[in-house]
Design a protein around this motif. Structure first.
Motif, PDB file in Angstrom:
ATOM      1  N   TYR A   1    -102.082 -43.534 -29.804  1.00  0.00           N
ATOM      2  CA  TYR A   1    -103.093 -43.349 -28.766  1.00  0.00           C
ATOM      3  C   TYR A   1    -102.458 -42.782 -27.490  1.00  0.00           C
ATOM      4  N   ARG A   2    -101.357 -43.377 -27.054  1.00  0.00           N
ATOM      5  CA  ARG A   2    -100.703 -42.903 -25.829  1.00  0.00           C
ATOM      6  C   ARG A   2    -100.190 -41.475 -25.994  1.00  0.00           C
ATOM      7  N   THR A   3     -99.635 -41.170 -27.155  1.00  0.00           N
ATOM      8  CA  THR A   3     -99.119 -39.822 -27.403  1.00  0.00           C
ATOM      9  C   THR A   3    -100.243 -38.793 -27.379  1.00  0.00           C
ATOM     10  N   VAL A   4    -101.322 -39.069 -28.097  1.00  0.00           N
ATOM     11  CA  VAL A   4    -102.449 -38.135 -28.152  1.00  0.00           C
ATOM     12  C   VAL A   4    -103.110 -38.024 -26.786  1.00  0.00           C
ATOM     13  N   ARG A   5    -103.255 -39.128 -26.078  1.00  0.00           N
ATOM     14  CA  ARG A   5    -103.873 -39.101 -24.749  1.00  0.00           C
ATOM     15  C   ARG A   5    -103.043 -38.266 -23.789  1.00  0.00           C
ATOM     16  N   ARG A   6    -101.719 -38.435 -23.832  1.00  0.00           N
ATOM     17  CA  ARG A   6    -100.853 -37.630 -22.973  1.00  0.00           C
ATOM     18  C   ARG A   6    -101.016 -36.143 -23.267  1.00  0.00           C
ATOM     19  N   GLU A   7    -101.036 -35.794 -24.548  1.00  0.00           N
ATOM     20  CA  GLU A   7    -101.198 -34.389 -24.917  1.00  0.00           C
ATOM     21  C   GLU A   7    -102.547 -33.854 -24.446  1.00  0.00           C
ATOM     22  N   ASN A   8    -103.579 -34.665 -24.533  1.00  0.00           N
ATOM     23  CA  ASN A   8    -104.917 -34.216 -24.145  1.00  0.00           C
ATOM     24  C   ASN A   8    -105.065 -34.008 -22.633  1.00  0.00           C
ATOM     25  N   VAL A   9    -104.440 -34.866 -21.836  1.00  0.00           N
ATOM     26  CA  VAL A   9    -104.628 -34.756 -20.392  1.00  0.00           C
ATOM     27  C   VAL A   9    -103.551 -33.923 -19.706  1.00  0.00           C
ATOM     28  N   ALA A  10    -102.526 -33.519 -20.429  1.00  0.00           N
ATOM     29  CA  ALA A  10    -101.411 -32.790 -19.812  1.00  0.00           C
ATOM     30  C   ALA A  10    -101.874 -31.501 -19.141  1.00  0.00           C
ATOM     31  N   ARG A  11    -102.667 -30.712 -19.817  1.00  0.00           N
ATOM     32  CA  ARG A  11    -103.115 -29.436 -19.254  1.00  0.00           C
ATOM     33  C   ARG A  11    -103.968 -29.670 -17.998  1.00  0.00           C
ATOM     34  N   TYR A  12    -104.834 -30.666 -18.061  1.00  0.00           N
ATOM     35  CA  TYR A  12    -105.686 -31.006 -16.929  1.00  0.00           C
ATOM     36  C   TYR A  12    -104.844 -31.485 -15.740  1.00  0.00           C
ATOM     37  N   LEU A  13    -103.886 -32.383 -15.997  1.00  0.00           N
ATOM     38  CA  LEU A  13    -103.025 -32.883 -14.924  1.00  0.00           C
ATOM     39  C   LEU A  13    -102.189 -31.766 -14.320  1.00  0.00           C
ATOM     40  N   LEU A  14    -101.707 -30.868 -15.162  1.00  0.00           N
ATOM     41  CA  LEU A  14    -100.889 -29.760 -14.688  1.00  0.00           C
ATOM     42  C   LEU A  14    -101.674 -28.898 -13.697  1.00  0.00           C
ATOM     43  N   ALA A  15    -102.919 -28.603 -14.030  1.00  0.00           N
ATOM     44  CA  ALA A  15    -103.757 -27.813 -13.124  1.00  0.00           C
ATOM     45  C   ALA A  15    -104.012 -28.563 -11.821  1.00  0.00           C
ATOM     46  N   ARG A  16    -104.263 -29.861 -11.912  1.00  0.00           N
ATOM     47  CA  ARG A  16    -104.505 -30.658 -10.706  1.00  0.00           C
ATOM     48  C   ARG A  16    -103.272 -30.747  -9.825  1.00  0.00           C
ATOM     49  N   LEU A  17    -102.104 -30.933 -10.431  1.00  0.00           N
ATOM     50  CA  LEU A  17    -100.885 -31.110  -9.651  1.00  0.00           C
ATOM     51  C   LEU A  17    -100.381 -29.792  -9.057  1.00  0.00           C
TER      52      LEU A  17
ATOM     53  N   ARG B   1    -102.248 -27.163  -8.325  1.00  0.00           N
ATOM     54  CA  ARG B   1    -103.259 -26.747  -7.361  1.00  0.00           C
ATOM     55  C   ARG B   1    -103.115 -25.274  -6.995  1.00  0.00           C
ATOM     56  N   GLU B   2    -103.099 -24.426  -8.011  1.00  0.00           N
ATOM     57  CA  GLU B   2    -103.034 -22.970  -7.839  1.00  0.00           C
ATOM     58  C   GLU B   2    -101.866 -22.540  -6.959  1.00  0.00           C
ATOM     59  N   GLY B   3    -100.719 -23.176  -7.144  1.00  0.00           N
ATOM     60  CA  GLY B   3     -99.510 -22.818  -6.416  1.00  0.00           C
ATOM     61  C   GLY B   3     -99.289 -23.583  -5.129  1.00  0.00           C
ATOM     62  N   ARG B   4    -100.271 -24.368  -4.678  1.00  0.00           N
ATOM     63  CA  ARG B   4    -100.105 -25.139  -3.442  1.00  0.00           C
ATOM     64  C   ARG B   4     -99.290 -26.397  -3.677  1.00  0.00           C
ATOM     65  N   GLY B   5     -99.301 -26.919  -4.898  1.00  0.00           N
ATOM     66  CA  GLY B   5     -98.521 -28.095  -5.229  1.00  0.00           C
ATOM     67  C   GLY B   5     -99.152 -29.396  -4.775  1.00  0.00           C
ATOM     68  N   THR B   6     -98.419 -30.466  -4.939  1.00  0.00           N
ATOM     69  CA  THR B   6     -98.869 -31.807  -4.579  1.00  0.00           C
ATOM     70  C   THR B   6     -97.775 -32.494  -3.779  1.00  0.00           C
ATOM     71  N   ARG B   7     -98.176 -33.147  -2.710  1.00  0.00           N
ATOM     72  CA  ARG B   7     -97.213 -33.880  -1.885  1.00  0.00           C
ATOM     73  C   ARG B   7     -96.807 -35.165  -2.595  1.00  0.00           C
ATOM     74  N   VAL B   8     -95.512 -35.403  -2.653  1.00  0.00           N
ATOM     75  CA  VAL B   8     -94.948 -36.571  -3.318  1.00  0.00           C
ATOM     76  C   VAL B   8     -94.273 -37.436  -2.263  1.00  0.00           C
ATOM     77  N   GLU B   9     -94.586 -38.724  -2.288  1.00  0.00           N
ATOM     78  CA  GLU B   9     -93.956 -39.677  -1.377  1.00  0.00           C
ATOM     79  C   GLU B   9     -92.855 -40.395  -2.133  1.00  0.00           C
ATOM     80  N   ILE B  10     -91.662 -40.373  -1.584  1.00  0.00           N
ATOM     81  CA  ILE B  10     -90.510 -41.003  -2.231  1.00  0.00           C
ATOM     82  C   ILE B  10     -90.083 -42.197  -1.387  1.00  0.00           C
ATOM     83  N   HIS B  11     -90.197 -43.381  -1.967  1.00  0.00           N
ATOM     84  CA  HIS B  11     -89.793 -44.605  -1.288  1.00  0.00           C
ATOM     85  C   HIS B  11     -88.374 -44.939  -1.742  1.00  0.00           C
ATOM     86  N   PRO B  12     -87.432 -45.056  -0.825  1.00  0.00           N
ATOM     87  CA  PRO B  12     -86.022 -45.209  -1.199  1.00  0.00           C
ATOM     88  C   PRO B  12     -85.737 -46.523  -1.917  1.00  0.00           C
ATOM     89  N   LEU B  13     -84.543 -46.589  -2.464  1.00  0.00           N
ATOM     90  CA  LEU B  13     -84.124 -47.787  -3.187  1.00  0.00           C
ATOM     91  C   LEU B  13     -84.050 -48.982  -2.263  1.00  0.00           C
TER      92      LEU B  13
END
Length: 190
Positions: free
Chosen positions: A94-110, A112-124
């Motif tokens: 289920y997890r494998t198939v779900r990942r494959e199914n949503v990968a294309r959708y997530l890729l487009a969302r992340l 964002r037509e070349g604008r990218g997504t802001r990532v917050e990195i909280h240090p160790l």
């Protein structure tokens, strides 16, 4: 240029590899079924997801769910229950198939037509490190514009490739990127 950390936690620092935190966040965005597979409702939700079309059945078989159609039908009708080993196979498929199914959708969302997504990195977490050995690390943000390698490695379940893809992105932090190989959390929303 810093190298990868060889003895993380030697002096008491705590955290997780950055790619593991990214994978957790992508898993959260994938929206898995919340009910555990051991509950009847969770089992049925996963089985319906894996068997609703011929293509879904084929992909479930490729992902490791290799039971007969007769057995699947018996599980769906409630005449039989899967063993613990089969429950694990169902969850993994289920997890494998779900990942494959949503990968294309997530890729487009992340991306964002070349604008990218802001990532917050909280240090160790260095609260257990003695004061002279603590590094000055701070909360950082990074705009990731190219998610292709990261999402493909996540969808394939390839941890080594995901690590390499993530490190390939954090080198944009400059000479300090090695300080963010291990983190407490990574956050982004798409």
């Amino acid at each position: 240029m810093p190298q990868r950390t060889m003895q993380f936690g030697l002096y008491g620092a705590r955290g997780v590899k950055g790619h593991e935190a990214v994978a957790r966040q992508l898993d959260a965005l994938a929206g898995y079924v919340a009910t555990p597979v051991s509950a009847r409702r969770g089992l049925l939700a996963r089985l319906h997801y894996l068997t609703r079309t011929d293509q879904a059945r084929r992909r479930a078989r490729e992902a490791g769910l290799t039971v007969t159609d007769r057995t699947l039908k018996a599980w769906l009708e409630g005449r039989r229950s899967p063993s613990r080993q089969n429950l694990e196979r169902i969850e993994q498929a289920y997890r494998t198939v779900r990942r494959e199914n949503v990968a294309r959708y997530l890729l487009a969302r992340l991306n964002r037509e070349g604008r990218g997504t802001r990532v917050e990195i909280h240090p160790l977490n260095q609260s257990q490190v003695s004061r002279p050995r603590q590094r000055v690390v701070e909360y950082r943000t990074l705009n990731v514009r190219h998610w292709d390698r990261i999402v493909q490695a996540w969808a394939a379940g390839d941890e080594r490739e995901l690590d390499d893809a993530w490190v390939g992105q954090i080198v944009d932090l400059g000479s300090q990127w090695g300080q963010y190989e291990y983190v407490t959390n990574i956050g982004f929303a798409a």
